[in-house]
Design an enzyme around this catalytic site. Structure first.
Site, PDB file in Angstrom:
ATOM      1  CG  HIS A  76     -16.850  16.307  -1.969  1.00 17.17           C
ATOM      2  ND1 HIS A  76     -15.796  16.585  -2.824  1.00 17.17           N
ATOM      3  CD2 HIS A  76     -16.303  16.272  -0.719  1.00 17.17           C
ATOM      4  CE1 HIS A  76     -14.678  16.699  -2.126  1.00 17.17           C
ATOM      5  NE2 HIS A  76     -14.960  16.522  -0.856  1.00 17.17           N
ATOM      6  CG  ASP A 123     -24.639  18.064  -4.046  1.00 16.57           C
ATOM      7  OD1 ASP A 123     -25.137  18.792  -3.153  1.00 16.57           O
ATOM      8  OD2 ASP A 123     -24.995  16.889  -4.221  1.00 16.57           O
ATOM      9  CD  GLU A 159      -2.702  14.798  12.612  1.00 12.30           C
ATOM     10  OE1 GLU A 159      -3.786  14.608  11.996  1.00 12.30           O
ATOM     11  OE2 GLU A 159      -2.056  13.876  13.144  1.00 12.30           O
ATOM     12  N   GLY A 192      -3.634   6.609   9.979  1.00 10.00           N
ATOM     13  CA  GLY A 192      -4.589   5.617  10.449  1.00 10.00           C
ATOM     14  C   GLY A 192      -5.447   6.075  11.612  1.00 10.00           C
ATOM     15  CG  HIS A 197      -9.770  16.004   6.636  1.00 10.30           C
ATOM     16  ND1 HIS A 197      -9.142  17.172   6.262  1.00 10.30           N
ATOM     17  CD2 HIS A 197     -10.627  15.701   5.627  1.00 10.30           C
ATOM     18  CE1 HIS A 197      -9.599  17.552   5.074  1.00 10.30           C
ATOM     19  NE2 HIS A 197     -10.514  16.676   4.674  1.00 10.30           N
TER      20      HIS A 197
END
Length: 356
Positions: free
Chosen positions: A229, A270, A123, A107, A101
């Site tokens: 994930h 998952d 942010e 960058g 993130h």
């Protein structure tokens, strides 16, 4: 006799030159001692080379102690990361996500780590980050440990974040990849960029592909990176928003929706959220990806082929994920951003350190 005097004069001249050279070396040695110059090539010529080995150039000063300068940094960061993951396994997934993130917005500049100032909003308040990204304290602890263990070295928070993500990947998989040093930290954050550049949980595939392509990543690399994930969790406040969740999974959620924004309930991304395996890809291939954006990966020939390949070949998944992480770690900061090596990762320096 004249010949002897001439030879003697020449010999004395050579000795004088040698002593002068040694004096220059000593003065230079003294001036540079304790300084570690870490200069990314993209800061010198403003280009991003395709060769990973050539993009960041490590220029060392004088080493101290038993460890090399690089080894001291890596050891100090790893010590903190390992302790954090030992205390809470899912912190490894959080540190990789924190890296992603930050890097995906403007960058490699550690802008995501900054707190609010009178001139910009952090942010962390962006839609994809608010009450979501964690691990900031681990990066700061690692920074402090580097200062303690390697006091003769200056290293950026951006470098520490990159190392922490690599070490987390290694803890999950037993595999590793090369992290080069030399990044600098931005003196500003980009809230607008965080709100527009990050991929959201309700993102259609075409938009995901477009955002990754803007960073120089292919559709296959997109699928490899989203494979993270396979570890970690999603919060109930996110999953209780219908547009974010795969409709086929709505009935499986362990959330009592609706919930308050500060609800701490978690659902694994998952079925095995603390294990790096291929379950994520198996779910997606079967139409059971948890997030709407995950399930979208089956909507093109290229991305669906990558999903099935990584479902069936763990070695390919690990190799492609590691290569994509290295590539991401080499994304340069936006042109014109003022850079420094922050003393505290959440704050700009009061008086900026000269950019290298």
């Amino acid at each position: 006799m004249a010949s002897f005097v001439t030879r003697l004069s020449l010999a004395l001249s050579f000795i004088a030159l040698a002593l002068a050279g040694f004096s220059i070396y000593q003065n230079t040695h003294t001036a540079m001692k304790g300084q570690l110059k870490l200069t990314p090539k993209w800061l010198l010529d403003n280009t991003l080379e395709s060769s990973v080995a050539d993009v960041l150039s490590l220029r060392l000063g004088i080493s101290s102690g038993k460890l090399s300068d690089e080894d001291c940094i890596f050891s100090a960061v790893k010590e903190v990361v390992d302790a954090a993951i030992d205390a809470e396994t899912r912190m490894g997934a959080s540190l990789i996500r924190l890296f992603f993130h930050d890097w995906f917005v403007d960058g490699c500049d550690a802008g995501l780590l900054l707190n609010d100032t009178p001139t910009f909003t952090r942010e962390q308040t962006a839609g994809g980050n608010n009450n979501s990204v964690t691990g900031f304290e681990v990066i700061q602890q690692a920074k402090e440990n580097v200062i303690t263990k390697c006091p003769y070295i200056q290293v950026s928070c951006a470098d520490i974040l990159s190392i922490a993500a690599r070490d987390s990947f290694q803890r999950f998989t037993g595999e590793t990849y090369t992290v080069t040093l030399g990044r600098l930290d931005a003196r500003t954050a980009n809230l607008t960029g965080a709100n527009t550049q990050l991929v959201g949980p309700n993102e259609e595939l075409a938009s995901q592909v477009e955002k990754f392509a803007a960073k120089g990543f292919s559709e296959t690399e997109l699928v490899a990176l989203l494979g993270v994930h396979t570890v970690g969790f999603s919060r109930c406040p996110l999953l209780c928003v219908p547009i974010f969740i795969n409709p086929a999974r709505a009935s499986t959620l362990q959330c009592n929706c609706p919930v308050s924004p500060d609800d701490t309930g978690l659902v694994g991304l998952d079925p095995t959220p603390l294990t790096w395996d291929q379950s994520f890809y198996s779910d997606v291939a079967n139409g059971q990806g948890l997030l709407f954006s995950d399930n979208e990966l089956m909507n093109s020939n290229t991305t669906s082929a990558a999903v099935r390949r990584y479902r069936d070949e763990m070695d390919a998944f690990l190799a492609d994920f590691a290569a994509a992480m290295v590539k991401m770690s080499l994304l340069p900061p936006s042109p014109g951003v003022e850079l420094e090596i922050r003393e505290v990762c959440s704050e700009v320096n009061a008086n900026t350190v000269a950019s290298m």
